[in-house]
Design an enzyme around this catalytic site. Structure first.
Site, PDB file in Angstrom:
ATOM      1  N   TYR A   2     -29.886 -23.055  12.314  1.00 21.14           N
ATOM      2  CA  TYR A   2     -29.041 -22.591  11.219  1.00 21.14           C
ATOM      3  C   TYR A   2     -29.437 -23.366   9.964  1.00 21.14           C
ATOM      4  O   TYR A   2     -30.524 -23.940   9.915  1.00 21.14           O
ATOM      5  CB  TYR A   2     -27.581 -22.829  11.677  1.00 21.14           C
ATOM      6  CG  TYR A   2     -26.531 -22.114  10.890  1.00 21.14           C
ATOM      7  CD1 TYR A   2     -26.542 -20.732  10.783  1.00 21.14           C
ATOM      8  CD2 TYR A   2     -25.514 -22.817  10.263  1.00 21.14           C
ATOM      9  CE1 TYR A   2     -25.562 -20.071  10.054  1.00 21.14           C
ATOM     10  CE2 TYR A   2     -24.526 -22.166   9.544  1.00 21.14           C
ATOM     11  CZ  TYR A   2     -24.563 -20.791   9.434  1.00 21.14           C
ATOM     12  OH  TYR A   2     -23.599 -20.144   8.722  1.00 21.14           O
TER      13      TYR A   2
ATOM     14  N   ARG B 106     -30.573 -11.896  -1.007  1.00 22.10           N
ATOM     15  CA  ARG B 106     -30.095 -13.222  -1.434  1.00 22.10           C
ATOM     16  C   ARG B 106     -29.922 -14.084  -0.198  1.00 22.10           C
ATOM     17  O   ARG B 106     -28.823 -14.272   0.309  1.00 22.10           O
ATOM     18  CB  ARG B 106     -28.764 -13.061  -2.189  1.00 22.10           C
ATOM     19  CG  ARG B 106     -28.343 -14.264  -2.987  1.00 22.10           C
ATOM     20  CD  ARG B 106     -26.959 -14.747  -2.558  1.00 22.10           C
ATOM     21  NE  ARG B 106     -26.995 -15.370  -1.253  1.00 22.10           N
ATOM     22  CZ  ARG B 106     -25.940 -15.552  -0.466  1.00 22.10           C
ATOM     23  NH1 ARG B 106     -24.773 -15.123  -0.814  1.00 22.10           N
ATOM     24  NH2 ARG B 106     -26.055 -16.149   0.704  1.00 22.10           N
TER      25      ARG B 106
ATOM     26  N   LYS C  15     -27.370 -16.214  12.785  1.00 21.71           N
ATOM     27  CA  LYS C  15     -25.908 -16.021  12.790  1.00 21.71           C
ATOM     28  C   LYS C  15     -25.461 -15.518  14.159  1.00 21.71           C
ATOM     29  O   LYS C  15     -24.432 -15.938  14.688  1.00 21.71           O
ATOM     30  CB  LYS C  15     -25.501 -15.000  11.712  1.00 21.71           C
ATOM     31  CG  LYS C  15     -25.707 -15.491  10.290  1.00 21.71           C
ATOM     32  CD  LYS C  15     -24.497 -16.213   9.740  1.00 21.71           C
ATOM     33  CE  LYS C  15     -24.806 -16.831   8.376  1.00 21.71           C
ATOM     34  NZ  LYS C  15     -23.703 -17.635   7.836  1.00 21.71           N
TER      35      LYS C  15
ATOM     36  N   GLU D   9     -24.398  -9.783   5.520  1.00 19.04           N
ATOM     37  CA  GLU D   9     -24.839 -11.160   5.296  1.00 19.04           C
ATOM     38  C   GLU D   9     -25.931 -11.222   4.234  1.00 19.04           C
ATOM     39  O   GLU D   9     -26.935 -10.504   4.316  1.00 19.04           O
ATOM     40  CB  GLU D   9     -25.375 -11.718   6.623  1.00 19.04           C
ATOM     41  CG  GLU D   9     -25.562 -13.215   6.644  1.00 19.04           C
ATOM     42  CD  GLU D   9     -24.263 -14.000   6.644  1.00 19.04           C
ATOM     43  OE1 GLU D   9     -23.395 -13.734   7.498  1.00 19.04           O
ATOM     44  OE2 GLU D   9     -24.105 -14.886   5.793  1.00 19.04           O
ATOM     45  N   ASP D  10     -25.735 -12.080   3.271  1.00 22.64           N
ATOM     46  CA  ASP D  10     -26.768 -12.405   2.279  1.00 22.64           C
ATOM     47  C   ASP D  10     -27.327 -11.194   1.521  1.00 22.64           C
ATOM     48  O   ASP D  10     -28.534 -11.097   1.273  1.00 22.64           O
ATOM     49  CB  ASP D  10     -27.883 -13.251   2.933  1.00 22.64           C
ATOM     50  CG  ASP D  10     -27.370 -14.647   3.318  1.00 22.64           C
ATOM     51  OD1 ASP D  10     -26.138 -14.872   3.215  1.00 22.64           O
ATOM     52  OD2 ASP D  10     -28.167 -15.495   3.710  1.00 22.64           O
TER      53      ASP D  10
ATOM     54  N   ASP E 193     -19.489 -12.010   5.365  1.00 22.21           N
ATOM     55  CA  ASP E 193     -19.427 -13.438   5.667  1.00 22.21           C
ATOM     56  C   ASP E 193     -19.458 -14.290   4.408  1.00 22.21           C
ATOM     57  O   ASP E 193     -18.779 -15.315   4.325  1.00 22.21           O
ATOM     58  CB  ASP E 193     -20.624 -13.767   6.564  1.00 22.21           C
ATOM     59  CG  ASP E 193     -20.537 -15.128   7.189  1.00 22.21           C
ATOM     60  OD1 ASP E 193     -19.410 -15.579   7.466  1.00 22.21           O
ATOM     61  OD2 ASP E 193     -21.593 -15.739   7.419  1.00 22.21           O
ATOM     62  N   ASP E 194     -20.249 -13.877   3.427  1.00 17.48           N
ATOM     63  CA  ASP E 194     -20.414 -14.690   2.218  1.00 17.48           C
ATOM     64  C   ASP E 194     -19.201 -14.616   1.310  1.00 17.48           C
ATOM     65  O   ASP E 194     -18.879 -15.571   0.614  1.00 17.48           O
ATOM     66  CB  ASP E 194     -21.678 -14.253   1.467  1.00 17.48           C
ATOM     67  CG  ASP E 194     -22.890 -14.351   2.373  1.00 17.48           C
ATOM     68  OD1 ASP E 194     -23.227 -15.466   2.777  1.00 17.48           O
ATOM     69  OD2 ASP E 194     -23.459 -13.294   2.723  1.00 17.48           O
TER      70      ASP E 194
ATOM     71  N   ASN F 183     -26.413 -23.429  -0.125  1.00 12.24           N
ATOM     72  CA  ASN F 183     -27.342 -23.677   0.973  1.00 12.24           C
ATOM     73  C   ASN F 183     -28.750 -23.209   0.618  1.00 12.24           C
ATOM     74  O   ASN F 183     -28.902 -22.332  -0.231  1.00 12.24           O
ATOM     75  CB  ASN F 183     -26.880 -22.891   2.217  1.00 12.24           C
ATOM     76  CG  ASN F 183     -25.543 -23.385   2.712  1.00 12.24           C
ATOM     77  OD1 ASN F 183     -25.324 -24.568   2.847  1.00 12.24           O
ATOM     78  ND2 ASN F 183     -24.645 -22.447   2.969  1.00 12.24           N
TER      79      ASN F 183
HETATM   80  O1  LIG Z   1     -25.763 -19.332   6.230  1.00 10.48           O
HETATM   81  C1  LIG Z   1     -25.079 -20.296   5.807  1.00 10.48           C
HETATM   82  O2  LIG Z   1     -25.328 -21.466   6.071  1.00 10.48           O
HETATM   83  C2  LIG Z   1     -23.852 -20.006   4.987  1.00 10.48           C
HETATM   84  C3  LIG Z   1     -24.006 -18.736   4.287  1.00 10.48           C
HETATM   85  O3  LIG Z   1     -23.559 -17.702   4.738  1.00 10.48           O
HETATM   86  C4  LIG Z   1     -24.844 -18.699   3.090  1.00 10.48           C
HETATM   87  O4  LIG Z   1     -25.178 -19.748   2.524  1.00 10.48           O
HETATM   88  O5  LIG Z   1     -25.213 -17.589   2.701  1.00 10.48           O
HETATM   89 MG   LIG Z   2     -24.686 -16.024   4.107  1.00  7.25          MG
END
Ligand SMILES: O=C([O-])CC(=O)C(=O)O
Ligand SMILES: [Mg+2]
Length: 591
Positions: free
Chosen positions: A139, A192, A210, A282-283, A305-306, A447
Site C-alpha cells: 500500500y 489522479r 486496495k 478510486e483515484d 474512497d477519496d 500520499n
Molecule cells: O491510497 C491511499 O493511501 C489513500 C488514498 O486513497 C489516496 O491517497 O488516494
Molecule cells: Mg485514493
C-alpha cells in the site's frame, strides 16, 4: 481437448480445467474446514480443485511445501515437491526472512506480488500477521512507486483492463474474468493516482492494492474482489513517449465519449453481478470523481474512497483528538490546504457531524470550516469562478493568497493538508499553528510520503512536541528532546475494508452519509485509553480485523435502521456475525 467447468462455493469459485490425464491435473472433490466466508452463507462449499502440477500452479489452492504426505499421495504431487513438509507458520517465517533481505521496498513489493500469484492463502496470512510491516509495501507509499513503474513490472493480469477498445463489449469482457461471485469492485481511471498525478493504465496497482486490503483487513474473499482499470488514454506525456507504456497511447477521452464508456461499465456491472455489488471509485480526478458519485449513487451501490472514505477516517481522528485537546467539534475551527475530493469530502462530513450534534443547520456549521486552494483562501468574492464542489465553502472574507496568511487570519485549531502537494506545511505554518493553540491538530494527508505536507519529525520539532499529528502515509516514531512521539496514520485503509464488509453482510443496496458517520464513530471508539496516553488518535493497525468487524457492525446496523438492507433477518450480534463472515487465510485440509 480441454473442457472447463464452473464451480461455485468456498472461497474459490473458479474455473477449473478438466484434463484427460488425471496426473497432470484432473478434478477432485475437496472438503475444506474453514468457517463460512461471506458467500458460503448462500452456497454449499464443496469445491473441486485441480490436482498434480496444475494444483501447484493454482494460487487459490496451492500450499507449496505445506502439502502433507497424504495430500501428496492423493493429489498426484509426489516428485513435484522436495521431500520436506513445512507447516504454514514455518513457511511464513521463511518468507518474512526472505523479504527482509531486500533493502529496496519495490523489491519487497514484487516478491509479495509473486507470492500472491503463487500461494494466495500464504500471501494473506503473511499480510494479516505482519500488517504494520507489510502495509507500507503493498500500500502507500510503495504502491505509488509500483504504479509509476507498473509497465516494466507487469507480469500477469491482476485485474481487468477496460479500455476504449472494449467499448460495446464490456459485458463480455467482464465474463473473461475467471470469477463470477463478485462482491466488491475497485475501479480507477488512473487520472489522479495518490498525489502522483495521471499514471494512466498503470494505475492498476491501486485497485489491486486496495482489494488486497479488503481481504486482509476486512475479510472479504479474494475471489469476490475485482480490480478494474478503465483506460481512456493519458495526458502524461512521459508515458505517451515511453515505448514500454502498457496503456492506450493517446490523450484522455473526455465528455460524452468518457461518460458513455463509464455508463456501459456501470450497466454491465449490475447486469453481471446484481445490484448488491459494491463499486468503489478510486483515484479519479476531481471533476469525474464528484460527477460519477452523484450520477450513480441513486442507482448503484457506490462509494468514493477519496471523498467518503478519507472523510470518514479524518472525522474519526478529529473526534478522537477532542479527547486530547478538549472541547466539542463545534468549538473547533478547521483550515484545509486542498479543496478537491479529500478536502471538500472531509469538510462536508465534519459539517454534517457538527450539525447532527448541535442541531444547527448545515449552512451554519460549514462556516467553521475554511479551505485554501491553489488560488488562496476560498472566499465569497471568488464564487463566480469556483467549481461547484468548492462553492459551499466560499464564506465572507477578504481575499488571502498564502496559506500562512490564511492561518493567521482564520486562526484554526485544526490544519488539514489534502492538496497532493508535498512540503507545503512549512516551519512558519507549523509555528503559527503552535502559537495559536496549546495543542495544534495537524493532519498531513497527501500520499505517498513524498507528497506529505510535512514529515512527522517536522511537525513535532517545529511545534516543540505539542502537535497532535497524523499523516496519510506512515512515518516512524520521532524522538524529540528525549521523548518519543508516535504519529498516527490517517488513511482510508482504516475505513473502507470494514465499511465494505458492513455493506456486504447486510446486503445494502445504497450508501448513505449516516453510514459514513457510523464508521467514523466506530473507529474512534476503538482508540483505547492506552492509545490516548501515547497521544494517538487512531488505534494501531495490528488489531485491524477486530476494528473492521466493529466498523462493519455499526455500518450494517445503520443499513438495517435505514431500511436499505436486503439480507434479512437482521443478525442479533452484528460484531460476531461480521467476524464469522471473514475470510480465513488458514490452509484447508484436502481429502
Ligand atoms: O491510497 C491511499 O493511501 C489513500 C488514498 O486513497 C489516496 O491517497 O488516494
Ligand atoms: Mg485514493
Amino acid at each position: 481437448m480441454e473442457s472447463s467447468t464452473l464451480i461455485n462455493g468456498g472461497d474459490s469459485s473458479s474455473l477449473v480445467h478438466n484434463m484427460d490425464n488425471k496426473s497432470s491435473g484432473g478434478v477432485d472433490d475437496v472438503y475444506g474446514e474453514d468457517s463460512a466466508t461471506v458467500d458460503q452463507l448462500v452456497t454449499p462449499w464443496t469445491v473441486s480443485v485441480a490436482s498434480g502440477y496444475t494444483l501447484l500452479r493454482d494460487p487459490h489452492h496451492n500450499k507449496g511445501l505445506a502439502f502433507t504426505e497424504n495430500e501428496r499421495d492423493a493429489h498426484y504431487l509426489r516428485g513435484l515437491l522436495p521431500p520436506a513438509v513445512f507447516n504454514q507458520e514455518l513457511q511464513e517465517k521463511r518468507l518474512m526472512h526472505n523479504l527482509r533481505q531486500y533493502d529496496v521496498p519495490l523489491h519487497r513489493y514484487m516478491a509479495l506480488m509473486d507470492l500472491q500469484e503463487r500461494n494466495e492463502k500464504l500471501f494473506y496470512k503473511l499480510l494479516i500477521d505482519n500488517v504494520e510491516e507489510l502495509l507500507p509495501i503493498v500500500y502507500t507509499p510503495t504502491v505509488g512507486e509500483a504504479c509509476q513503474k507498473y509497465g516494466s513490472i507487469f507480469k500477469r493480469p491482476q485485474g481487468l483492463y477496460i479500455s476504449l477498445k472494449e467499448k460495446g463489449k464490456i459485458s463480455e469482457v467482464l465474463k473473461n474474468w475467471p470469477e463470477r461471485n463478485i462482491q466488491v469492485i475497485v475501479v480507477t481511471d488512473g487520472e489522479r493516482i495518490l498525489g502522483l498525478g495521471d499514471l494512466g493504465c498503470q494505475g492498476m496497482g491501486i485497485p489491486v492494492g486496495k482489494l488486497s486490503l479488503y481481504t486482509a483487513l476486512g475479510g472479504l474473499r479474494p475471489s469476490a474482489c475485482l480490480p478494474v482499470t478503465i483506460d481512456v488514454g493519458t495526458n502524461n506525456q512521459k508515458l505517451l513517449n515511453d515505448e514500454f507504456y502498457i496503456g492506450l497511447k493517446h490523450k484522455r477521452a473526455t465528455g460524452q465519449e468518457y461518460a458513455e464508456l463509464l455508463e456501459e461499465f456501470m450497466t454491465a456491472v449490475k447486469q453481471n453481478y446484481g445490484e448488491k455489488v459494491l463499486v468503489q471509485f478510486e483515484d479519479f480526478a476531481n471533476h469525474n470523481a464528484f460527477e460519477l458519485l452523484s450520477k450513480y449513487s441513486s442507482s448503484h451501490l457506490v462509494f468514493n474512497d477519496d471523498i467518503q472514505g478519507t472523510a470518514s477516517v479524518v472525522l474519526s481522528g478529529v473526534i478522537a483528538a477532542l479527547k486530547l485537546v478538549g472541547g466539542k467539534l463545534a468549538d473547533h475551527k478547521f483550515l484545509f490546504l486542498g479543496a478537491g475530493e479529500a478536502g471538500t469530502g472531509i469538510a462536508e462530513l465534519i459539517a454534517l457531524e457538527m450539525s447532527k450534534q448541535t442541531k444547527a443547520p448545515l449552512e451554519e456549521t460549514r462556516k467553521k470550516i475554511w479551505l485554501v486552494d491553489s488560488k488562496g483562501l476560498i472566499v465569497r468574492s471568488r464564487i463566480g469562478s469556483l467549481q461547484h464542489f468548492k462553492q459551499p465553502w466560499a464564506h465572507e472574507h477578504e481575499p488571502v493568497k498564502e496559506l500562512i496568511d490564511a492561518v493567521k487570519a482564520i486562526k484554526p485549531t485544526v490544519l488539514i493538508g489534502s492538496s497532493g502537494v508535498g512540503k507545503t506545511f512549512t516551519k512558519e505554518v507549523v509555528e503559527a499553528m503552535t502559537s495559536l493553540n496549546e495543542k495544534p491538530i495537524i493532519l498531513a494527508l497527501s500520499n505517498p510520503t513524498s507528497q506529505s505536507e510535512c514529515t512527522a519529525e517536522e511537525a513535532y520539532t517545529w511545534s516543540k512536541g505539542r502537535a497532535i499529528f497524523a499523516s496519510g502515509s506512515p512515518f516512524d516514531p520521532v524522538n524529540y528532546e528525549g521523548e518519543v512521539f508516535v504519529p498516527g496514520q490517517s488513511n482510508n485503509a482504516y475505513i473502507f475494508p470494514g465499511f465494505g464488509l458492513g455493506l456486504i453482510i447486510s446486503g445494502a443496496i445504497r450508501v448513505h452519509d449516516d453510514m459514513l458517520l457510523a464508521a467514523s464513530e466506530a473507529l474512534a471508539a476503538q482508540v483505547s485509553e492506552k492509545n490516548y496516553e501515547k497521544g494517538l488518535i487512531y488505534p494501531p493497525f495490528t488489531n485491524i480485523r477486530k476494528i473492521s468487524a466493529n466498523i462493519a457492525a455499526k455500518v450494517a446496523a445503520k443499513v438495517y435502521d435505514l431500511g436499505l438492507a436486503s439480507h434479512l433477518p437482521r443478525p442479533k450480534d452484528l460484531v460476531q456475525y461480521a467476524e464469522s463472515c471473514m475470510y480465513s487465510p488458514l490452509y484447508r485440509k484436502y481429502r
